[in-house]
Write a protein that holds these residues in place. Structure first.
Motif, short mmCIF file in Angstrom:
data_model
loop_
_atom_site.label_atom_id
_atom_site.label_comp_id
_atom_site.label_asym_id
_atom_site.label_seq_id
_atom_site.Cartn_x
_atom_site.Cartn_y
_atom_site.Cartn_z
N GLN A 185 -1.01 13.32 -12.67
CA GLN A 185 -1.23 13.45 -11.09
C GLN A 185 -1.55 12.17 -10.45
OE1 GLN A 185 -4.27 16.62 -11.73
NE2 GLN A 185 -3.27 17.73 -10.16
N PHE A 186 -1.15 11.97 -9.52
CA PHE A 186 -1.34 10.83 -8.58
C PHE A 186 -2.67 10.64 -8.31
CE2 PHE A 186 -0.28 7.70 -5.32
CZ PHE A 186 -1.17 7.94 -4.41
N ILE A 187 -3.21 9.31 -8.39
CA ILE A 187 -4.69 9.10 -8.10
C ILE A 187 -4.41 8.18 -6.84
CG2 ILE A 187 -6.77 8.04 -8.85
CD1 ILE A 187 -6.10 8.40 -11.59
N ILE A 188 -4.13 6.98 -6.91
CA ILE A 188 -3.84 6.00 -5.84
C ILE A 188 -2.84 5.00 -6.05
CG2 ILE A 188 -5.44 4.50 -7.08
CD1 ILE A 188 -6.80 4.04 -4.18
N ASP A 189 -2.35 4.40 -5.10
CA ASP A 189 -1.07 3.40 -5.24
C ASP A 189 -1.67 2.22 -4.52
OD1 ASP A 189 1.29 4.99 -2.68
OD2 ASP A 189 -0.95 4.32 -2.44
N ILE A 190 -0.75 1.21 -4.49
CA ILE A 190 -0.87 -0.13 -4.05
C ILE A 190 0.37 -0.84 -3.85
CG2 ILE A 190 -1.67 -1.27 -5.85
CD1 ILE A 190 -3.45 -2.91 -4.00
N ARG A 191 0.83 -1.33 -2.85
CA ARG A 191 2.32 -2.11 -2.72
C ARG A 191 1.80 -3.70 -2.95
NH1 ARG A 191 4.76 1.85 -1.04
NH2 ARG A 191 4.04 3.38 0.36
N SER A 192 2.71 -4.37 -2.95
CA SER A 192 2.59 -5.62 -3.68
C SER A 192 2.13 -6.65 -2.48
CB SER A 192 3.92 -6.10 -3.98
OG SER A 192 4.80 -6.30 -3.26
N ASN A 193 1.90 -6.11 -1.33
CA ASN A 193 1.61 -6.94 -0.13
C ASN A 193 0.09 -6.84 -0.07
OD1 ASN A 193 1.64 -4.55 0.99
ND2 ASN A 193 2.70 -5.21 2.84
N MET A 194 -0.62 -6.20 -0.84
CA MET A 194 -2.13 -5.94 -0.87
C MET A 194 -2.35 -6.27 -2.19
SD MET A 194 -1.76 -1.99 0.49
CE MET A 194 -3.53 -1.81 0.85
N ASP A 195 -3.95 -6.73 -2.12
CA ASP A 195 -4.63 -6.99 -3.32
C ASP A 195 -5.69 -5.77 -3.73
OD1 ASP A 195 -5.21 -10.27 -1.74
OD2 ASP A 195 -3.61 -9.61 -3.34
N LYS A 196 -5.97 -5.09 -2.72
CA LYS A 196 -6.96 -4.10 -3.10
C LYS A 196 -6.98 -2.80 -2.31
CE LYS A 196 -11.91 -3.48 -2.46
NZ LYS A 196 -13.30 -4.39 -2.38
N ARG A 197 -6.90 -1.87 -2.73
CA ARG A 197 -6.91 -0.69 -1.96
C ARG A 197 -8.09 0.53 -2.54
NH1 ARG A 197 -2.54 3.86 -1.02
NH2 ARG A 197 -2.91 4.43 1.01
N GLN A 198 -8.76 0.97 -1.44
CA GLN A 198 -9.62 2.07 -1.70
C GLN A 198 -9.49 3.51 -1.47
OE1 GLN A 198 -13.23 -0.43 0.14
NE2 GLN A 198 -14.01 0.15 -2.01
N GLY A 199 -9.71 4.25 -2.49
CA GLY A 199 -9.63 5.66 -2.07
C GLY A 199 -11.34 6.38 -2.22
#
Lengths: 111, 113
Positions: free
Chosen positions: A45-59
């Motif tokens: 199941q999907f938790i969180i994603d991030i694209r390569s133009n970011m360093d950090k993403r919060q859920g």
């Protein structure tokens, strides 16, 4: 507690502690990354994603960090709960769109 | 509810007896794929399909066939199952060409004796 993903397939943490699950990805051209959680008897199941133009993403309670220099991805889970016990997979998506999965890390939460 | 549905969930069969595992998605996704999951080997892609009538081999296609006659369905066919195909199988779907996550079915536990 902290794991190094492919080299430490099981991470054991105390309930309430923070967990860090690590993943080394393979393709420097990958531009999208996903963390999946797989509980026993269920599909990922999907938790969180991030694209390569970011360093950090919060859920909610989860944070993904991306270090493109060393091709490293981590998943941080705050205040780990028994319901977080599962296998966690990172996946990278290089140009072309095909998902490439890591081996997975088992997270065990001790009450 | 958006979902990927696989059937059956559990199957025990004998060597050489043809079987089909069905997969259906209701999200109008172009991209569908099949994976097998084995201890210590993670998720390995068997076949994938970018759209109707377009299928391609993944990393471990030997012994498997697929078809994509309709957008929503992507059955996995084992013409002559062998014990080394005993595994946990997952179907997944996603939007093609866009960076969005794949949705997985609940899995099919196949045992070939």
């Amino acid at each position: 507690g902290e794991s190094v993903g492919l080299h430490l397939p099981t991470l054991s943490v105390q309930e309430g502690d923070n967990s860090i699950i690590n993943c080394a990805y393979s393709n420097s051209a990958s531009d999208y990354f996903i963390w999946y959680k797989q509980e026993s008897g269920k599909g990922p199941q999907f938790i969180i994603d991030i694209r390569s133009n970011m360093d950090k993403r919060q859920g909610q309670r989860v944070t993904v960090l991306l270090n493109k220099t060393v091709k490293h991805l981590s998943l941080q889970i705050a205040a780990t709960q028994p319901g977080d016990s599962a296998v966690y997979f990172c996946a990278e998506v290089p140009p072309g769109g095909k998902l490439i999965f890591g081996q997975g890390t088992t997270l065990q939460v001790k009450p | 509810e958006a979902q990927v549905t696989q059937n059956p969930r559990y199957l025990i069969t004998v060597t050489g007896k043809k079987l089909t595992v069905t997969c259906s998605q209701n999200m109008n996704h172009e991209y569908m794929s099949w994976y097998r999951q084995d201890p210590g080997l993670g998720l390995r892609q068997i076949y994938y399909s970018m759209n109707v009538e377009v299928t391609d081999k993944g990393d471990v296609p030997e012994g498997y066939k697929v078809s994509r006659k309709e957008k929503r369905n992507f059955p996995l066919i084992l013409e002559s199952p062998s014990p080394n195909q005993t595994s946990l199988y997952f179907c997944a779907s996603s939007l093609w060409g866009k960076n969005t996550e794949a949705f997985f079915g609940q899995g099919t536990r196949l045992t070939v004796v």
